[in-house]
Design an enzyme around this catalytic site. Structure first.
Site, mmCIF file in Angstrom:
data_model
loop_
_atom_site.group_PDB
_atom_site.id
_atom_site.type_symbol
_atom_site.label_atom_id
_atom_site.label_comp_id
_atom_site.label_asym_id
_atom_site.label_seq_id
_atom_site.Cartn_x
_atom_site.Cartn_y
_atom_site.Cartn_z
ATOM 1 N N ASP A 157 0.643 -1.029 0.166
ATOM 2 C CA ASP A 157 0.055 -0.073 0.000
ATOM 3 C C ASP A 157 0.968 1.265 -0.002
ATOM 4 O O ASP A 157 2.161 1.181 0.443
ATOM 5 C CB ASP A 157 -0.949 -0.147 1.316
ATOM 6 C CG ASP A 157 -0.229 -0.035 2.448
ATOM 7 O OD1 ASP A 157 0.981 -0.492 2.577
ATOM 8 O OD2 ASP A 157 -0.519 0.871 3.536
ATOM 9 N N GLU A 158 0.190 2.377 -0.473
ATOM 10 C CA GLU A 158 0.963 3.941 -0.271
ATOM 11 C C GLU A 158 2.382 3.872 -0.945
ATOM 12 O O GLU A 158 3.203 4.444 -0.095
ATOM 13 C CB GLU A 158 0.876 4.114 1.084
ATOM 14 C CG GLU A 158 -0.642 4.337 1.371
ATOM 15 C CD GLU A 158 -0.848 4.831 3.200
ATOM 16 O OE1 GLU A 158 -1.681 5.580 3.372
ATOM 17 O OE2 GLU A 158 -0.031 4.391 3.647
#
Length: 540
Positions: free
Chosen positions: A345-346
């Site tokens: 993620d991210e």
């Protein structure tokens, strides 16, 4: 012939007194059962109803006399090591508050009986039969027995959870519960990277999760602020990368023996540990520990803030994949469960092309060590490995395009675990006045965390692709066990019900009443919780 005695006033009084005593005795004897019956009726009136548990059971058929746990009660188990361990667990829960010996035995009948038998229970289902002679929990697998025990606990008064002798009575309502879970993945994630939590603190959370039939403990073991698991081939990850946390402080990490103890303890409560090494982003602790993992060969300083998206492993370097291979090899060897979570993620500092390339190289490493890939739902922007699981953490208003990306992967065979941030992220504030937590995904009161259906939450995702639900708790603002509990409870109980109970049982109005009854249990267990005004808690 001797004359008859005449009655005297004294004798008359004596006879009258005897008659009164006899009448009183007769009245007492006649009234005894009535008084006893009234007392029993009063006790039964205060008894918990058979279905008054969380998560709601699949089927409840009340009826018949209750069972009373007494000093003579025995816990009767099959001659099976796993079943005996569950029997000892039951005894350990009930002995302190009842004061009874509750001997665990493999002989005799009646009392509390735990038995394995073939039947349509599945891997985690059970049947609980309660009547005047005893309570019998039957399951096909030990996990089902353990879950049935959690139901038994909740059918007893909340005071049963206390660690000192309580007056009782200890009644279990009569009838039958037949129960099995809706989903096989009912998880809770604990971020031990932003703030470190000890083995004992994790164990405490495990015990709390077990009460609500949660069966996955997802440990977020690495992030920008700290690396929390010892890796022999890269020792500075833990000794240096684990030496701080958000806001500074000493941080910490788990030795391999520590981690094994968490895994063992979780398994004793029928939770599978899913370890996460987040990558290619959220990797500053690793980059600070080893300069060669950086594209420029320069190690950044340790980080104690809360920003995200600024770090990335160097996708172009071969040493990156040597590092990943070594870490996953050692972690897989410590983890008996089938999953390794690789984050994903991210990764804002990794180009899309590099992200895809990275996942193409890393997912086969997971498979090489006999594990199944789990990743945050951004993994679906690459090509998920066969059998992979994507954990969706978007919002209700996440773009249709992003949701369709996840749905397309699901239609192609990727499993989906639902963790929508504006529903079940336990670090979101309840209200604007909540002293802990964040609000970037919005405010999440108790009803909002419960009032949605995993089965139709993501458009275009086949129901067969939904593996279950998970409630993550990120710890930027969470420092103590009391902090964990305040943010988790009551919301965690609702997420557990979404994962376990049939969709037909999903009803806020009835749930909030069952939830309110949990408050006294949490207080008996010493659990700090948020007394939401949405829930009709009993007066203290």
């Amino acid at each position: 012939m001797r004359p008859r005695h005449r009655s005297t006033p004294r004798m008359t009084r004596l006879l009258g007194s005897l008659l009164l005593v006899a009448a009183a005795s007769s009245f007492a004897v006649g009234a005894g059962p009535s008084a006893s019956g009234a007392a029993e009726a009063s006790e039964e009136a205060g008894m918990r109803r058979l279905g008054e548990v969380v998560p709601a059971p699949a089927s409840v058929a009340p009826g018949g006399s209750p069972y009373r746990i007494t000093r003579d009660t025995r816990i009767r188990v099959d001659d099976n090591r796993a079943v005996r361990r569950i029997g000892e667990y039951v005894a350990d829960v009930l002995r302190p508050s009842t004061g009874y010996p509750l001997r665990v035995t493999s002989t005799g009948k009646g009392g509390i009986q735990l038995r394995l038998a073939k039947g349509a229970f599945g891997a985690e289902g059970y049947r609980l039969d309660s009547g005047a002679k005893g309570v019998t929990i039957t399951a096909a697998k030990p996990a089902g027995l353990f879950h049935g025990v959690q139901t038994l606990r909740q059918l007893l008064p909340a005071a049963v959870e206390k660690d000192s002798v309580q007056p009782g009575p200890w009644l279990v309502a009569g009838g039958t519960i037949t129960d099995s879970p809706r989903y096989g993945w009912r998880g809770a994630m604990l971020d031990v990277s932003r703030h470190f939590f000890t083995v004992d603190q994790v164990k405490r959370y495990v015990d709390q999760l077990a009460l609500y039939k949660v069966n996955k403990l997802h440990l977020h073991l690495s992030d920008d602020q700290g690396w929390r698991i010892a890796v022999d081939s890269w020792p500075r990850l833990a000794t240096y990368g684990g030496s701080t946390q958000v806001g500074g402080g000493g941080g910490g990490y788990y030795t391999k023996d520590d981690y094994k103890e968490i895994v063992r303890y979780a398994a004793s409560r029928y939770l599978e540990v899913v370890p996460e090494i987040d990558m290619p982003g959220h990797t500053n602790a690793a980059l600070a520990s080893y300069a060669e993992l950086n594209c420029d060969g320069v190690a950044p300083p340790l980080y104690t803030g809360t920003d995200v998206g600024f770090s990335s492993l160097c996708v172009a370097k071969d040493v990156t994949y040597e590092f990943v291979d070594d870490v996953l090899l050692e972690l897989a060897a410590l983890t008996p469960g089938k999953y390794l979570h690789i984050g994903g993620d991210e990764a804002h500092s990794t180009s899309h092309a590099d992200y895809v390339k990275f996942m193409e190289r890393v997912q086969p490493i997971v498979a090489k060590y006999g594990k199944t890939v789990v990743g945050w739902h951004q993994l679906t922007g690459a090509t998920p490995a066969r059998g992979a699981v994507a954990q969706y953490w978007g919002l209700d208003d996440t773009s249709a395009e992003e949701k369709e990306q996840v749905a397309a992967a699901a239609r192609s065979g990727t499993g989906i675990v639902l963790s929508p941030a504006d529903r079940v992220y336990l670090d979101m504030k309840y209200t604007a006045d909540t002293p802990l937590g964040q609000d970037w995904a919005g405010l999440v009161e108790v009803r909002r965390a419960y009032d949605w259906d995993p089965g139709d939450y993501l458009p275009g995702v086949p129901g067969s692709a939904i593996r279950g639900v998970e409630a993550p708790l990120w710890t930027e603002t969470i420092v103590t066990s009391a902090d964990i509990e305040y943010m988790a409870f009551p919301r965690l109980a609702g997420v557990a019900e979404l994962g376990w109970s049939p969709a037909a049982a999903h009803d806020w109005e009835t749930y909030k009443v069952r939830l309110a009854a949990q408050g006294a249990r949490w207080e008996a267990l010493g659990i700090t919780y948020y007394r939401s005004p949405q829930v009709p808690w009993p007066a203290r």
